[in-house]
Scaffold this motif. Sequence first.
Motif, PDB file in Angstrom:
ATOM      1  N   ILE A 132      32.714  44.517  43.217  1.00  0.00           N
ATOM      2  CA  ILE A 132      34.005  45.163  42.959  1.00  0.00           C
ATOM      3  C   ILE A 132      34.711  45.479  44.270  1.00  0.00           C
ATOM      4  N   ALA A 133      33.977  46.003  45.240  1.00  0.00           N
ATOM      5  CA  ALA A 133      34.580  46.347  46.535  1.00  0.00           C
ATOM      6  C   ALA A 133      35.104  45.081  47.230  1.00  0.00           C
ATOM      7  N   LYS A 134      34.315  44.013  47.196  1.00  0.00           N
ATOM      8  CA  LYS A 134      34.730  42.765  47.844  1.00  0.00           C
ATOM      9  C   LYS A 134      35.913  42.134  47.115  1.00  0.00           C
ATOM     10  N   TRP A 135      35.903  42.222  45.794  1.00  0.00           N
ATOM     11  CA  TRP A 135      37.016  41.661  45.022  1.00  0.00           C
ATOM     12  C   TRP A 135      38.324  42.374  45.373  1.00  0.00           C
ATOM     13  N   LYS A 136      38.281  43.689  45.430  1.00  0.00           N
ATOM     14  CA  LYS A 136      39.491  44.452  45.754  1.00  0.00           C
ATOM     15  C   LYS A 136      40.001  44.097  47.147  1.00  0.00           C
ATOM     16  N   ASP A 137      39.083  43.933  48.089  1.00  0.00           N
ATOM     17  CA  ASP A 137      39.491  43.542  49.443  1.00  0.00           C
ATOM     18  C   ASP A 137      40.111  42.147  49.439  1.00  0.00           C
ATOM     19  N   LEU A 138      39.498  41.240  48.685  1.00  0.00           N
ATOM     20  CA  LEU A 138      40.015  39.877  48.606  1.00  0.00           C
ATOM     21  C   LEU A 138      41.398  39.863  47.953  1.00  0.00           C
ATOM     22  N   GLU A 139      41.555  40.669  46.914  1.00  0.00           N
ATOM     23  CA  GLU A 139      42.833  40.747  46.215  1.00  0.00           C
ATOM     24  C   GLU A 139      43.932  41.252  47.147  1.00  0.00           C
ATOM     25  N   ALA A 140      43.618  42.297  47.910  1.00  0.00           N
ATOM     26  CA  ALA A 140      44.597  42.835  48.864  1.00  0.00           C
ATOM     27  C   ALA A 140      44.928  41.808  49.946  1.00  0.00           C
ATOM     28  N   LEU A 141      43.915  41.078  50.403  1.00  0.00           N
ATOM     29  CA  LEU A 141      44.126  40.060  51.431  1.00  0.00           C
ATOM     30  C   LEU A 141      45.021  38.941  50.903  1.00  0.00           C
ATOM     31  N   CYS A 142      44.747  38.460  49.702  1.00  0.00           N
ATOM     32  CA  CYS A 142      45.556  37.386  49.124  1.00  0.00           C
ATOM     33  C   CYS A 142      46.992  37.847  48.880  1.00  0.00           C
ATOM     34  N   ASP A 143      47.144  39.091  48.446  1.00  0.00           N
ATOM     35  CA  ASP A 143      48.496  39.630  48.233  1.00  0.00           C
ATOM     36  C   ASP A 143      49.304  39.623  49.527  1.00  0.00           C
ATOM     37  N   SER A 144      48.620  39.812  50.655  1.00  0.00           N
ATOM     38  CA  SER A 144      49.319  39.876  51.941  1.00  0.00           C
ATOM     39  C   SER A 144      49.636  38.492  52.510  1.00  0.00           C
ATOM     40  N   ILE A 145      48.962  37.467  51.983  1.00  0.00           N
ATOM     41  CA  ILE A 145      49.112  36.121  52.551  1.00  0.00           C
ATOM     42  C   ILE A 145      49.990  35.215  51.698  1.00  0.00           C
ATOM     43  N   PRO A 159      48.766  35.615  43.655  1.00  0.00           N
ATOM     44  CA  PRO A 159      48.129  35.291  44.938  1.00  0.00           C
ATOM     45  C   PRO A 159      46.635  34.992  44.797  1.00  0.00           C
ATOM     46  N   MET A 160      45.960  35.691  43.876  1.00  0.00           N
ATOM     47  CA  MET A 160      44.536  35.396  43.676  1.00  0.00           C
ATOM     48  C   MET A 160      44.341  34.023  43.033  1.00  0.00           C
ATOM     49  N   ASP A 161      45.232  33.650  42.141  1.00  0.00           N
ATOM     50  CA  ASP A 161      45.161  32.301  41.574  1.00  0.00           C
ATOM     51  C   ASP A 161      45.263  31.250  42.683  1.00  0.00           C
ATOM     52  N   GLU A 162      46.071  31.555  43.703  1.00  0.00           N
ATOM     53  CA  GLU A 162      46.296  30.589  44.776  1.00  0.00           C
ATOM     54  C   GLU A 162      45.015  30.292  45.550  1.00  0.00           C
ATOM     55  N   ILE A 163      44.197  31.312  45.836  1.00  0.00           N
ATOM     56  CA  ILE A 163      42.975  31.056  46.598  1.00  0.00           C
ATOM     57  C   ILE A 163      41.998  30.235  45.755  1.00  0.00           C
ATOM     58  N   PHE A 164      41.970  30.485  44.434  1.00  0.00           N
ATOM     59  CA  PHE A 164      41.127  29.675  43.556  1.00  0.00           C
ATOM     60  C   PHE A 164      41.654  28.244  43.467  1.00  0.00           C
ATOM     61  N   THR A 165      42.963  28.086  43.508  1.00  0.00           N
ATOM     62  CA  THR A 165      43.550  26.750  43.470  1.00  0.00           C
ATOM     63  C   THR A 165      43.166  25.957  44.722  1.00  0.00           C
ATOM     64  N   ARG A 166      43.290  26.598  45.877  1.00  0.00           N
ATOM     65  CA  ARG A 166      42.954  25.895  47.117  1.00  0.00           C
ATOM     66  C   ARG A 166      41.473  25.507  47.144  1.00  0.00           C
ATOM     67  N   ALA A 188      31.593  33.895  48.390  1.00  0.00           N
ATOM     68  CA  ALA A 188      31.618  34.029  49.853  1.00  0.00           C
ATOM     69  C   ALA A 188      32.567  33.003  50.474  1.00  0.00           C
ATOM     70  N   ASP A 189      32.595  31.792  49.915  1.00  0.00           N
ATOM     71  CA  ASP A 189      33.521  30.768  50.403  1.00  0.00           C
ATOM     72  C   ASP A 189      34.966  31.186  50.192  1.00  0.00           C
ATOM     73  N   LEU A 190      35.253  31.777  49.042  1.00  0.00           N
ATOM     74  CA  LEU A 190      36.616  32.222  48.749  1.00  0.00           C
ATOM     75  C   LEU A 190      37.078  33.276  49.754  1.00  0.00           C
ATOM     76  N   ILE A 191      36.189  34.208  50.068  1.00  0.00           N
ATOM     77  CA  ILE A 191      36.517  35.251  51.041  1.00  0.00           C
ATOM     78  C   ILE A 191      36.743  34.634  52.418  1.00  0.00           C
ATOM     79  N   ASP A 192      35.862  33.728  52.807  1.00  0.00           N
ATOM     80  CA  ASP A 192      35.997  33.066  54.107  1.00  0.00           C
ATOM     81  C   ASP A 192      37.294  32.262  54.178  1.00  0.00           C
ATOM     82  N   LEU A 193      37.610  31.578  53.091  1.00  0.00           N
ATOM     83  CA  LEU A 193      38.827  30.771  53.047  1.00  0.00           C
ATOM     84  C   LEU A 193      40.071  31.648  53.155  1.00  0.00           C
TER      85      LEU A 193
END
Length: 582
Positions: A251-264, A272-279, A317-322
Amino acid sequence: MSKLNIDQQTIKELFSNKKTDFLIPDYQRPYAWGEKECQTLWDDLHSFAFPDNDCDKFDSESEEYFLGPIVMFKNEGKMEIIDGQQRLTTLMLLLRAFYEKYGSMKNDKAVKTAKFIEQCIWKTDEYGDSDKTVLKINSEVATEKEKDEFLNILETGKATQANESNYAVNYRFFQAKIAEFLNESPDWFSLFPLRIMQNCILLPIEAESQDTALRIFSTLNDRGKPLSDSDIFKAQLYKYYGGRGEKDAFIAKWKDLEALCDSIFRPQSGTPMDEIFTRYMYFARAKQGNTSTTTEALRKFYEKNGYALLKNETVFADLIDLANFWRDVDTQSTDRFSDRVLRRLFVLNYAPNGMWTYFVTVYYLANRRKDGTLEDDTFFSFLNKTIAFVWAYALTNPGVNALRTPLFAEMTNIVNNRPVTFSKFHFDVPQLQSAMNNYVFSNNRAITKSMLTWWAFQNTAQELLSLERVLEIEHIFSRSRQEKAPSLSNVQNLESLGNKSLLEKRINIRASDYKFADKLKYYNGYINTRTKQMKEGTKIKELQDIAAIFNDFTEVDIVTRDAKIKQGFIAFLDGNGLLKKS
């Protein structure tokens, strides 16, 4: 065709049904209603139950108030809520607040009303008596810590000031409104919850499957955000990590990833989260050897074999790294990238379409080192070849779909550690020259700005610009100049590449309608005579050079520069091994 069960029901009919067992699933978003929405609901219900603030104007046999649809599907005996969780949750809190007040009343009407409310909140036996250990609603929302607070409020009827969730705030709001109503209208008090339960209407829409329910929701919903594909993926990952005893960490990592994707990411569709899964999907497709130009819908791709791909421990982990990689592209990180690589990435940000992001994603995931870096020489060469090919292909084969065939084939080469060559798609020089000479480089065509960006950064003295700097297309020989004093023998030269350059928007607004001699001060920068402040000139090095060398910019200069750009582009393709050899 999927079957639907649609049956308009009162709150009492729906909630008190013995088979009712609502589930707010883990992929739903957290409860978001606040006091504003609760105040609106209270006011609407009060106005309905007491028309013109008169208890006797209400006709209990005919009056109805429609509260909206509830879209759901049956999943292992529970009614899984797709749409309506905010409304459903709030109604449960409102009824529980009424029950808490009725619990201390002993008169017959109060006892009957309390029993009706009990049947809406708790499971009942065959006599209609409630079992206060079993609620009729449960929440499994993955990223919401306060969901237990919601269930505790329903069980105990208590929400202290220490409880700060939306559930607690809204519950205390309803308690206060009920106390105020009881004080002002004690004779009407027993009627209010009855009229809510017996005359307020919901439209439960029961679908056969989650897919059908989601489609219905997307069709009906024009107010809130529909559930995204990434919401569904979140639920699958939550279950996977929950089974490993890692729910909280996930949950903590997901929230961080969500905030990161929203900023990018700023996708044209989806989240924005759909976009990282798409890539990531394009990398996974390449690993599977899939070069089909028909790409599946995002959820269709990931749901195969029971979402098996998401149950691979490396994927999250790959999604976060990406995402971190794309953050560094977006912020132009000098810790991760060299200046020359950042300059190439800047050019790619002005590509004629977004396919390059998938191509670079595949390259990164296939070639990254343990510290997340890439070998600079090979990455730089890859970016140059990508720019050369994508730009030339856009000129000779317009349309983003056309680009899929060569890029998808090369993606499989990348993941299999084979060189990117585009060997089957090299360009014929005469055909390419003809395509460029006959192409109308109008401002509304994406490739026009793409070509001008590439050309600006072919100048080795061009400094790296911030991605936040807004660049527009400048006519060096202005259109208004041609309108007021025509001097071009071929008016088409006005829209040629030779007459266009990138220019900052703030400068372009001022310089667009001026004669060349007047433009120079805007290119160079100047001191405002009124404010005495320096107005910054352009950062486009070629325009700086033009301003320093030229006294005028004529048709001959346009034609000469146009030929130079086009010849330079063909040489760029040749340097990247993309021309057919005679």
